[in-house]
Design a protein around this motif. Sequence first.
Motif, PDB file in Angstrom:
ATOM      1  N   LEU A  84       0.826  -1.205   0.000  1.00  0.00           N
ATOM      2  CA  LEU A  84       0.000   0.000   0.000  1.00  0.00           C
ATOM      3  C   LEU A  84       0.867   1.263   0.000  1.00  0.00           C
ATOM      4  N   GLY A  85       2.003   1.188   0.646  1.00  0.00           N
ATOM      5  CA  GLY A  85       2.903   2.331   0.697  1.00  0.00           C
ATOM      6  C   GLY A  85       3.582   2.654  -0.619  1.00  0.00           C
ATOM      7  N   ASP A  86       3.416   1.790  -1.606  1.00  0.00           N
ATOM      8  CA  ASP A  86       4.002   2.068  -2.926  1.00  0.00           C
ATOM      9  C   ASP A  86       3.147   3.041  -3.730  1.00  0.00           C
ATOM     10  N   ALA A  87       1.944   3.306  -3.279  1.00  0.00           N
ATOM     11  CA  ALA A  87       1.053   4.219  -4.004  1.00  0.00           C
ATOM     12  C   ALA A  87       1.677   5.611  -4.042  1.00  0.00           C
ATOM     13  N   ALA A  88       1.834   6.132  -5.246  1.00  0.00           N
ATOM     14  CA  ALA A  88       2.504   7.428  -5.427  1.00  0.00           C
ATOM     15  C   ALA A  88       2.523   7.758  -6.911  1.00  0.00           C
ATOM     16  N   MET A  89       3.049   8.940  -7.228  1.00  0.00           N
ATOM     17  CA  MET A  89       3.385   9.285  -8.603  1.00  0.00           C
ATOM     18  C   MET A  89       4.831   8.868  -8.817  1.00  0.00           C
ATOM     19  N   TYR A  90       5.093   8.163  -9.910  1.00  0.00           N
ATOM     20  CA  TYR A  90       6.442   7.716 -10.219  1.00  0.00           C
ATOM     21  C   TYR A  90       6.942   8.464 -11.453  1.00  0.00           C
ATOM     22  N   PHE A  91       8.154   8.987 -11.326  1.00  0.00           N
ATOM     23  CA  PHE A  91       8.775   9.719 -12.419  1.00  0.00           C
ATOM     24  C   PHE A  91      10.030   9.006 -12.879  1.00  0.00           C
ATOM     25  N   CYS A  92      10.138   8.846 -14.168  1.00  0.00           N
ATOM     26  CA  CYS A  92      11.364   8.401 -14.807  1.00  0.00           C
ATOM     27  C   CYS A  92      12.169   9.655 -15.143  1.00  0.00           C
ATOM     28  N   ALA A  93      13.480   9.594 -14.989  1.00  0.00           N
ATOM     29  CA  ALA A  93      14.292  10.775 -15.253  1.00  0.00           C
ATOM     30  C   ALA A  93      15.647  10.369 -15.805  1.00  0.00           C
ATOM     31  N   CYS A  94      16.255  11.298 -16.521  1.00  0.00           N
ATOM     32  CA  CYS A  94      17.551  11.070 -17.161  1.00  0.00           C
ATOM     33  C   CYS A  94      18.467  12.229 -16.824  1.00  0.00           C
ATOM     34  N   SER A  95      19.742  11.942 -16.620  1.00  0.00           N
ATOM     35  CA  SER A  95      20.700  13.018 -16.408  1.00  0.00           C
ATOM     36  C   SER A  95      22.009  12.677 -17.102  1.00  0.00           C
ATOM     37  N   ALA A  96      22.826  13.679 -17.279  1.00  0.00           N
ATOM     38  CA  ALA A  96      24.150  13.507 -17.845  1.00  0.00           C
ATOM     39  C   ALA A  96      25.097  14.432 -17.111  1.00  0.00           C
ATOM     40  N   GLY A  97      26.378  14.114 -17.197  1.00  0.00           N
ATOM     41  CA  GLY A  97      27.373  14.953 -16.556  1.00  0.00           C
ATOM     42  C   GLY A  97      27.841  16.041 -17.481  1.00  0.00           C
ATOM     43  N   GLY A  98      29.131  16.389 -17.396  1.00  0.00           N
ATOM     44  CA  GLY A  98      29.686  17.424 -18.246  1.00  0.00           C
ATOM     45  C   GLY A  98      28.953  18.735 -18.057  1.00  0.00           C
ATOM     46  N   THR A  99      28.675  19.408 -19.139  1.00  0.00           N
ATOM     47  CA  THR A  99      28.029  20.718 -19.059  1.00  0.00           C
ATOM     48  C   THR A  99      26.532  20.599 -18.790  1.00  0.00           C
ATOM     49  N   SER A 100      26.024  19.381 -18.664  1.00  0.00           N
ATOM     50  CA  SER A 100      24.636  19.220 -18.215  1.00  0.00           C
ATOM     51  C   SER A 100      24.555  19.290 -16.703  1.00  0.00           C
ATOM     52  N   TYR A 101      25.719  19.116 -16.035  1.00  0.00           N
ATOM     53  CA  TYR A 101      25.825  19.267 -14.587  1.00  0.00           C
ATOM     54  C   TYR A 101      24.929  18.323 -13.798  1.00  0.00           C
TER      55      TYR A 101
ATOM     56  N   TYR B  90       7.534  24.815  -6.629  1.00  0.00           N
ATOM     57  CA  TYR B  90       8.957  25.040  -6.891  1.00  0.00           C
ATOM     58  C   TYR B  90       9.756  24.126  -5.973  1.00  0.00           C
ATOM     59  N   LEU B  91      10.508  23.220  -6.598  1.00  0.00           N
ATOM     60  CA  LEU B  91      11.282  22.227  -5.877  1.00  0.00           C
ATOM     61  C   LEU B  91      12.759  22.594  -5.881  1.00  0.00           C
ATOM     62  N   CYS B  92      13.377  22.371  -4.760  1.00  0.00           N
ATOM     63  CA  CYS B  92      14.811  22.532  -4.631  1.00  0.00           C
ATOM     64  C   CYS B  92      15.400  21.145  -4.374  1.00  0.00           C
ATOM     65  N   ALA B  93      16.559  20.881  -4.944  1.00  0.00           N
ATOM     66  CA  ALA B  93      17.239  19.599  -4.713  1.00  0.00           C
ATOM     67  C   ALA B  93      18.729  19.857  -4.547  1.00  0.00           C
ATOM     68  N   SER B  94      19.376  19.049  -3.720  1.00  0.00           N
ATOM     69  CA  SER B  94      20.827  19.176  -3.582  1.00  0.00           C
ATOM     70  C   SER B  94      21.471  17.802  -3.718  1.00  0.00           C
ATOM     71  N   SER B  95      22.741  17.817  -4.077  1.00  0.00           N
ATOM     72  CA  SER B  95      23.497  16.574  -4.160  1.00  0.00           C
ATOM     73  C   SER B  95      24.913  16.827  -3.665  1.00  0.00           C
ATOM     74  N   PRO B  96      25.569  15.769  -3.167  1.00  0.00           N
ATOM     75  CA  PRO B  96      26.876  15.962  -2.521  1.00  0.00           C
ATOM     76  C   PRO B  96      27.952  16.494  -3.461  1.00  0.00           C
ATOM     77  N   ARG B  97      27.914  16.044  -4.702  1.00  0.00           N
ATOM     78  CA  ARG B  97      28.945  16.407  -5.664  1.00  0.00           C
ATOM     79  C   ARG B  97      28.279  16.781  -6.985  1.00  0.00           C
ATOM     80  N   GLN B  98      29.105  17.255  -7.896  1.00  0.00           N
ATOM     81  CA  GLN B  98      28.604  17.531  -9.239  1.00  0.00           C
ATOM     82  C   GLN B  98      28.657  16.248 -10.042  1.00  0.00           C
ATOM     83  N   GLY B  99      27.694  16.083 -10.931  1.00  0.00           N
ATOM     84  CA  GLY B  99      27.791  14.941 -11.830  1.00  0.00           C
ATOM     85  C   GLY B  99      26.456  14.274 -12.077  1.00  0.00           C
ATOM     86  N   GLY B 100      26.359  13.625 -13.223  1.00  0.00           N
ATOM     87  CA  GLY B 100      25.102  13.032 -13.629  1.00  0.00           C
ATOM     88  C   GLY B 100      24.676  11.850 -12.805  1.00  0.00           C
ATOM     89  N   ARG B 101      25.620  11.154 -12.147  1.00  0.00           N
ATOM     90  CA  ARG B 101      25.236   9.947 -11.423  1.00  0.00           C
ATOM     91  C   ARG B 101      24.770  10.234 -10.001  1.00  0.00           C
TER      92      ARG B 101
END
Lengths: 116, 115
Positions: A84-101, B90-101
């Motif tokens: 029951l505690g799994d009920a929620a909105m679930y978001f898939c997300a993608c990130s990258a490093g480099g200049t995407s930070y 408006y959501l704020c998030a923090s992470s220990p280091r920089q980086g995609g992972r």
Amino acid sequence: AQTVTQSQPEMSVQEAETVTLSCTYDTSESDYYLFWYKQPPSRQMILVIRQEAYKQQNATENRFSVNFQKAAKSFSLKISDSQLGDAAMYFCACSAGGTSYGKLTFGQGTILTVHP
Amino acid sequence: GAGVSQSPRYKVAKRGQDVALRCDPISGHVSLFWYQQALGQGPEFLTYFQNEAQLDKSGLPSDRFFAERPEGSVSTLKIQRTQQEDSAVYLCASSPRQGGRETQYFGPGTRLLVL
């Protein structure tokens, strides 16, 4: 640039059963990361599971596992033995490093209802 | 330890008013992100800080939006001359280091309603 698509606005599951949430993504990055976040009603968003794109092995965290199909750009979440505690909105997300930070690009979300 | 906190939790503003939203990240976290979440939608990136440096503000929707993190800890998102379309969480998030992972730790959000 990255895009994330969740094609299931709502899903439901019976308690103790298994459910799979779908996600597809697109990215121009070669080094990227995929996440599933959970946002319960009126509560903070928390990380469910993370997958590093360079790893072929699917990530697992207790009852949560992913099916990562890199060529198909698919990243689905399987929840086993739903609670029951799994009920929620679930978001898939993608990130990258480099200049995407590491900024996250989110899908539209899937509302999961768990029936007792 | 303490998580990410945000204040106020709710804000009602009249159209044209200025508002300031505060974020207290987890102590020692280098990276800080702001996201805007419309009702029933996924969050969208607004801006990113690495310590006190604002390295990415590509998501800010207009020049009415301004963010700062002067000492590399607390951050403030300011919206000038608010419009109805600014209504969102408006959501704020923090992470220990920089980086995609890195895992991002989210605050509870500030729900802004512009009348």
